[in-house]
Scaffold this motif. Sequence first.
Motif, PDB file in Angstrom:
ATOM      1  N   MET A   1      -3.356  11.948  -8.991  1.00 34.04           N
ATOM      2  CA  MET A   1      -4.262  12.673  -9.526  1.00 34.04           C
ATOM      3  C   MET A   1      -5.373  12.243 -10.002  1.00 34.04           C
ATOM      4  N   ALA A   2      -5.062  11.215 -10.780  1.00 38.48           N
ATOM      5  CA  ALA A   2      -6.263  10.709 -11.707  1.00 38.48           C
ATOM      6  C   ALA A   2      -7.300   9.566 -10.546  1.00 38.48           C
ATOM      7  N   ARG A   3      -6.478   8.950  -9.679  1.00 32.13           N
ATOM      8  CA  ARG A   3      -7.369   8.482  -8.564  1.00 32.13           C
ATOM      9  C   ARG A   3      -8.309   9.453  -7.856  1.00 32.13           C
TER      10      ARG A   3
ATOM     11  N   MET B   1       8.603  -0.864  -5.291  1.00 30.76           N
ATOM     12  CA  MET B   1       8.222   0.498  -4.924  1.00 30.76           C
ATOM     13  C   MET B   1       7.885   0.461  -3.366  1.00 30.76           C
ATOM     14  N   LYS B   2       8.308   1.628  -2.598  1.00 30.92           N
ATOM     15  CA  LYS B   2       8.198   1.481  -1.307  1.00 30.92           C
ATOM     16  C   LYS B   2       6.836   2.296  -0.693  1.00 30.92           C
ATOM     17  N   LEU B   3       6.342   1.756   0.320  1.00 34.39           N
ATOM     18  CA  LEU B   3       4.849   2.562   0.812  1.00 34.39           C
ATOM     19  C   LEU B   3       5.382   3.868   1.453  1.00 34.39           C
ATOM     20  N   GLU B   4       6.382   3.877   2.122  1.00 35.91           N
ATOM     21  CA  GLU B   4       6.639   5.224   2.920  1.00 35.91           C
ATOM     22  C   GLU B   4       6.847   6.286   1.713  1.00 35.91           C
ATOM     23  N   ARG B   5       7.407   5.928   0.751  1.00 42.29           N
ATOM     24  CA  ARG B   5       7.844   7.013  -0.348  1.00 42.29           C
ATOM     25  C   ARG B   5       6.480   7.141  -1.124  1.00 42.29           C
ATOM     26  N   TRP B   6       5.619   6.609  -1.259  1.00 46.47           N
ATOM     27  CA  TRP B   6       4.573   6.637  -1.976  1.00 46.47           C
ATOM     28  C   TRP B   6       3.460   7.616  -1.222  1.00 46.47           C
ATOM     29  N   GLN B   7       3.572   7.394   0.160  1.00 49.26           N
ATOM     30  CA  GLN B   7       2.688   7.988   1.172  1.00 49.26           C
ATOM     31  C   GLN B   7       3.086   9.455   1.425  1.00 49.26           C
ATOM     32  N   LYS B   8       4.780   9.554   1.608  1.00 47.66           N
ATOM     33  CA  LYS B   8       5.186  10.913   1.623  1.00 47.66           C
ATOM     34  C   LYS B   8       4.841  11.842   0.323  1.00 47.66           C
TER      35      LYS B   8
ATOM     36  N   LYS C   1      -4.841   7.293   0.180  1.00 45.80           N
ATOM     37  CA  LYS C   1      -4.441   6.097   0.793  1.00 45.80           C
ATOM     38  C   LYS C   1      -3.256   5.515  -0.154  1.00 45.80           C
ATOM     39  N   ALA C   2      -2.020   5.811   0.122  1.00 47.06           N
ATOM     40  CA  ALA C   2      -1.076   5.474  -1.042  1.00 47.06           C
ATOM     41  C   ALA C   2      -1.106   3.946  -1.268  1.00 47.06           C
ATOM     42  N   GLN C   3      -1.298   2.993  -0.267  1.00 44.49           N
ATOM     43  CA  GLN C   3      -1.328   1.704  -0.537  1.00 44.49           C
ATOM     44  C   GLN C   3      -2.128   1.183  -1.547  1.00 44.49           C
ATOM     45  N   GLU C   4      -3.152   1.874  -1.796  1.00 40.71           N
ATOM     46  CA  GLU C   4      -4.242   1.290  -2.651  1.00 40.71           C
ATOM     47  C   GLU C   4      -3.802   1.885  -4.276  1.00 40.71           C
ATOM     48  N   ALA C   5      -2.760   2.710  -4.296  1.00 38.49           N
ATOM     49  CA  ALA C   5      -2.315   3.463  -5.698  1.00 38.49           C
ATOM     50  C   ALA C   5      -1.121   2.460  -6.331  1.00 38.49           C
ATOM     51  N   PHE C   6      -0.857   1.486  -5.817  1.00 39.23           N
ATOM     52  CA  PHE C   6       0.359   0.621  -6.401  1.00 39.23           C
ATOM     53  C   PHE C   6       0.197  -0.791  -6.009  1.00 39.23           C
ATOM     54  N   VAL C   7       0.778  -1.784  -6.585  1.00 37.33           N
ATOM     55  CA  VAL C   7       1.016  -3.054  -6.082  1.00 37.33           C
ATOM     56  C   VAL C   7       2.568  -3.285  -5.970  1.00 37.33           C
TER      57      VAL C   7
END
Lengths: 249, 254, 306
Positions: C83-85, C274-281, C297-303
């Motif tokens: 939400m912040a992003r 953390m896993k990308l699928e979960r972030w994206q879902k 784009k979930a991949q930008e929200a975490f490393v």
Amino acid sequence: MKNLRFLPLIPLILGLALLQFLVNRQAIPSYLFPAPYQVWEVLMTDGQIWAALRDTSLNACLGFLLTLVAGACLGTGLASSRWIEKMFYPYAVFFQTVPIIAIAPLLVIWFGYGQPTVIASTFIVSVFPMIAATLDGIRSTDQNLLDLFRLYRATRLQRLLKLQLPFALPSILTGARIASGLAVIGAIVGEFVGGGGLGGIVDESLAQQRVDRVFAAVTLAAGLGWVFFAVLNGLSRVLLRNWHASQRG
Amino acid sequence: MSEAVLKLSGIQHSFPGGAGQVLSPLDLDIPTGQFLTFLGPSGSGKSTILRIVAGLLKATSGQVQEKGNLCKKAFVFQDAELLPWRNVLDNAALPLEIQGVDLDDRRKAAQTVLQDLGLGDSLSLYPSQLSGGMKMRVSLARALVTQPDLLLMDEPFAALDEVIRFRLAEHLREIWLKCNRSGKPLTVLFVTHSMTEAVFLSQRILVLSSKPARVLLDHTVGISESRDQATRADPAFAREVHQIYSVFQKAGEA
Amino acid sequence: MKVISFLLFFLQSTAFASDLELALNWKPEPEFGGFYLANLKGLDAKKGIQLKIVPGGAGQPVAQMLANGKVPLGIVSADEVLMARDRGADLVAIFAVYQTSPVGLMTHEEKGFKSLEDFFKSDSTLAIQKGMPAAVFMERKYGYGKVKVVPYQGGVGGFIRDKNFAQQCFVTSEPLLAKKQGAKPKTFLVSESGFDPYVEVVAAKGEFVRKNPKLIQDLVEIFQAGWAAYQEDFEETNKVMNGLNPAMTLEVFNESAKVQKPFVQPVGSKIGTMKLERWQKFADQLFEMKLISKKAKAQEAFVSKF
């Protein structure tokens, strides 16, 4: 001279324009401070927030009416004798000093969720100025007029209804004006814990980082307070129109 | 003169808390229908006498006897003391309202008195719309509306312009004379520090010393009862004023 | 005196100038155990980092504090990051405490609810933070029906007093407190109904993450080591945290740490990843619920390359 009443709008418009400009230039990030236009959009499109305004208005009104009636009665009761005043006034001050935020969760326990808690919070926050203003007004009744009523052997009730309460009216109305602003604050605080209304919207929007919606709700709450104040100002003018030459015509 | 409506015996008064004695023992018989003025310097305890007679203040010692204890009293203050939320008519009707008189009756009575005082056209005005002189007339109307036996007036004209004072004083005398002629005598106790006002209005003047008040002179005014604006230019009037002035001088008050 | 106190203040602030603040969104509890352990055992100091853990409380706006640069590191939830992003604040998650969300609803066992679906057909009173994504999700999925929704105040007082009361909870925390006070809580995990975000992540500003890859790498390793050790032995750390938060007994601390173990322990990867699928879902769900205004784009929200 008549146009002077629009003068307060100038700083408002300038301030909003400056804010919009700063947010547009990204000098202020919009997640910290929303652009006025964003807030405007929320107000135009969000039906929930208007329904919330209706709920808050209703509860603030009910709480405020309770404050008016109970405050005037308590103030009159305190004014009835020095003994009673000395005995109970310190407890009336309790309403003034109670940290409402701290006891708000208790209100839910005492009164339950929803309307009763909101009304109770409104009442607690706003009643003291009403009590104090009534008391002061009655206490300041002109001594000669009191003597006059004594001379004609007026009863206590006659003295109260025909002299002291009307005499206290300007003071009571001033107290009511102060109480009206506090009533809206009390309602919002009550809604934080009791749920519903603009307080509920603020709570919900904070959880969603919707600063624009928070500001929209806060704007409506402030507007509501302003309307309360304006109505009481108008009422004062009508009720006191014969008192002062300056308010004639 | 007829029998005394009021008899003051050994009245004296001290306020608690060091203000000291304001009134030396005072004995006084006041006949029915008399116009009596207490004349003295400011703060001489004149008002205290009035308040004791009115029953608003209890004398430290001594007693006030009223004829039959049924004396109807009215009080006029230095300020008009009108209720700002009531119009002229309802201000004048207030004492009757307190006594439980019907709306129509009390308004009719108030209207009559107000008309006598020249306020017939101002019944629906509010105090804030009146001049000082008019306010005092309403205050006078309010006092007269109960048809009192005893009218107590505490420097009622002191705050008014002199022209208006003169006019009101003349009016007050007319009312007093009219009452006495109609067989419903009105006794007036009037307090003032103006010597000319005292002489113009009164049958009898009690000249008081400064605090604690004692009677320097109990004087019967020697000029005719039919007085009007010309009276103030009469040499007899000037002599009366001078006589009182010299009493003050002798007592070291002037 | 003023001069001396100013000097002291000055010395203090320079001495701790290299402190790296980690703002919590709640009081010290086992959900932060691994961070406290890392700090206590000096795992951070070994890498030349001085962590300073700052406890929070109800309503602490950690995401806004991060976005506004008031703290470099903070504990938030994945929905707050997204939400912040969405609102234009560049927050990035670097470490997740829970692999499965322990967010749930706590009901009274006596009411005999068999599932969340069952619960939402009742006329219970539900204390929940309105607007919270899990609440919005459940409202969309089940509908509130006759359930009376009231503000969530924290604590379990309302729950204890009223058999008809249900509330949001971390299944690792409130149910233990309720049990201690004699209630028989029955909990339902929100994750079982298909909403399973990373609810407790360490986040920082994107700019900070990109500029300090080495520092971020070190931090993640410190957190992993701390949490691995806490999973093994939490008692000593709990004693220290209990000292900071005496409202909860040491017994509840230890029980809670035990209960949360499976939520922290990942299958087939290191702690905290953390896993990308979960972030994206999760991001897609938020968009569907209109909590964010554009697809993320979930991949930008975490490393999570560690």
